[in-house]
Scaffold this active site. Structure first.
Site, short mmCIF file in Angstrom:
data_model
loop_
_atom_site.label_atom_id
_atom_site.label_comp_id
_atom_site.label_asym_id
_atom_site.label_seq_id
_atom_site.Cartn_x
_atom_site.Cartn_y
_atom_site.Cartn_z
N ASP A 136 -30.80 92.66 19.02
CA ASP A 136 -30.64 93.80 20.08
C ASP A 136 -29.53 93.57 18.89
O ASP A 136 -28.93 92.60 19.12
CB ASP A 136 -30.79 94.18 21.17
CG ASP A 136 -30.15 95.67 21.39
OD1 ASP A 136 -30.48 96.39 20.57
OD2 ASP A 136 -28.51 95.66 22.15
N SER A 137 -28.63 94.84 19.54
CA SER A 137 -26.96 94.79 19.23
C SER A 137 -26.43 94.49 20.23
O SER A 137 -25.15 93.88 20.25
CB SER A 137 -26.39 95.95 18.71
OG SER A 137 -26.12 97.30 19.55
N TYR A 139 -23.64 98.52 17.36
CA TYR A 139 -24.10 98.86 15.72
C TYR A 139 -23.87 100.82 15.64
O TYR A 139 -23.58 100.44 14.35
CB TYR A 139 -25.59 98.28 15.35
CG TYR A 139 -25.46 97.31 15.17
CD1 TYR A 139 -24.75 96.03 15.88
CD2 TYR A 139 -27.06 96.98 15.40
CE1 TYR A 139 -25.06 94.77 15.81
CE2 TYR A 139 -27.20 95.30 14.79
CZ TYR A 139 -26.25 94.10 15.44
OH TYR A 139 -26.71 93.09 14.88
N CYS A 191 -33.50 97.17 18.96
CA CYS A 191 -31.88 98.32 17.98
C CYS A 191 -32.53 99.05 17.36
O CYS A 191 -33.54 98.87 16.36
CB CYS A 191 -31.01 97.51 17.57
SG CYS A 191 -29.90 98.31 16.98
N GLU A 201 -22.65 98.84 28.41
CA GLU A 201 -22.36 96.79 27.81
C GLU A 201 -20.89 96.98 28.65
O GLU A 201 -21.04 95.97 29.09
CB GLU A 201 -21.79 96.73 27.02
CG GLU A 201 -23.25 96.27 25.33
CD GLU A 201 -23.74 95.51 26.05
OE1 GLU A 201 -23.55 94.42 26.67
OE2 GLU A 201 -25.27 94.85 25.60
N CYS A 253 -32.19 104.84 22.57
CA CYS A 253 -31.18 103.77 22.05
C CYS A 253 -31.77 102.51 23.37
O CYS A 253 -31.50 103.08 24.72
CB CYS A 253 -29.85 104.16 22.27
SG CYS A 253 -28.85 102.04 22.66
N THR A 254 -31.58 101.75 23.42
CA THR A 254 -32.45 100.05 24.56
C THR A 254 -31.39 100.35 25.39
O THR A 254 -31.79 99.65 26.61
CB THR A 254 -32.86 99.15 23.60
OG1 THR A 254 -31.85 98.75 23.15
CG2 THR A 254 -34.32 99.59 23.00
N HIS A 255 -30.05 100.84 25.39
CA HIS A 255 -29.39 100.58 26.25
C HIS A 255 -29.17 101.67 27.54
O HIS A 255 -29.04 101.46 28.74
CB HIS A 255 -28.14 100.68 26.01
CG HIS A 255 -27.89 99.30 25.22
ND1 HIS A 255 -27.85 98.90 23.83
CD2 HIS A 255 -26.42 98.53 25.84
CE1 HIS A 255 -27.22 97.76 23.41
NE2 HIS A 255 -26.22 97.53 24.68
#
Length: 264
Positions: A8-9, A40, A71, A150, A182-184
């Site tokens: 992942d980013s 990204y 990602c 993040e 988005c995985t975030h």
């Protein structure tokens, strides 16, 4: 020992790792977060491909049984290239998430929130419509969210204001299903539900992705039959910071966290 690699980013792919820990507890992973180059979503396609291939070169020292591209941005841009390069199964998050969303909607209106680059690729729209004709798919870029999530110091109010900005156009479209592309974004699931303000089918592609991974491993006879070794967590950024995130966001209380040297 063969591991499942998750890339992942940044830290968002830990949402995929958590799904895997719950569904496939005997498997061992190596997670690589490219925190040194995160996010990204606002980078050029060439930049993203160069960074991802740097991560792949780092992974060549490990024996793998599968690669999960957590990602969404990388999945949208280069999943086919990675499938050609790797000699193990490669699974992205877009196709499983799109299939889940197409099944979930009742009023045939689906919203997708994602990074700028993922939205520009229209891969969610393409894959959703391949699963079910006649749906309305409305995509919304959320350029601030990854950096906000993040950064542990981001004020709650800043995240709320960003979500209001991004979700308002989709609420106006009266979508009943919202894909967190988005995985975030699942890290902000409760904030998303509060800002949305009414019932919505919230789709987390991580769940469908791990279900697909389990199916492929089973078909290939590669399912682990007993736990062996430790999970590895690697980052191109600050090891101490990532160590704290792994402890906070996963059930792994004493993670093995290392620096990943990818050349960038």
């Amino acid at each position: 020992m063969k591991r499942i690699a998750i890339i992942d980013s940044g830290s968002g792919g830990l949402t995929v790792a958590n799904e895997l820990f719950g569904r496939l507890p005997d498997e061992r992973i190596i997670y690589v977060g490219d925190h040194g180059n995160c996010p990204y979503g606002n980078k050029s396609a060439d930049e993203i491909k160069k960074l991802v291939f740097g991560v792949i070169r780092f992974l060549e020292q490990f024996e793998l049984k599968m690669l999960i591209v957590a990602c969404n941005t990388a999945s949208a841009l280069m999943l086919d290239e990675l499938k050609e390069r790797m000699d193990v199964p490669v699974i992205g998050v877009i196709e499983p998430g799109a299939e889940m969303a197409a099944r979930a909607t009742l009023n045939r209106r689906i919203g997708v929130i994602a990074t700028q680059r993922t939205v520009e690729s229209h891969m969610y729209r393409k894959n959703i419509l391949e699963n079910r004709d006649g749906l309305g798919v409305y995509e919304q870029a959320c350029p601030k969210l990854v950096s906000y999530l993040e950064n542990e110091g981001t004020p709650e109010e800043a995240i709320k204001e960003a979500l209001e900005e991004y979700l308002d156009p989709l609420r106006e479209k009266q979508v009943d299903t919202l894909v967190m592309g988005c995985t975030h974004y699942p890290l902000a699931e409760q904030q998303i539900r509060r800002v949305w303000g009414r019932d919505v089918n919230l789709v987390d592609p991580a769940r469908a992705t791990v279900a697909q991974a389990a199916k492929v491993l089973r078909e290939n006879g590669d399912l682990a039959v007993a736990p062996e070794g430790e999970h590895l967590f690697c980052t191109t950024g600050d090891v101490t910071d990532f160590d704290e995130k792994v402890k906070r966001w996963t059930p792994v209380s004493r993670p093995v966290v290392r620096h990943a040297e990818t050349g960038f």
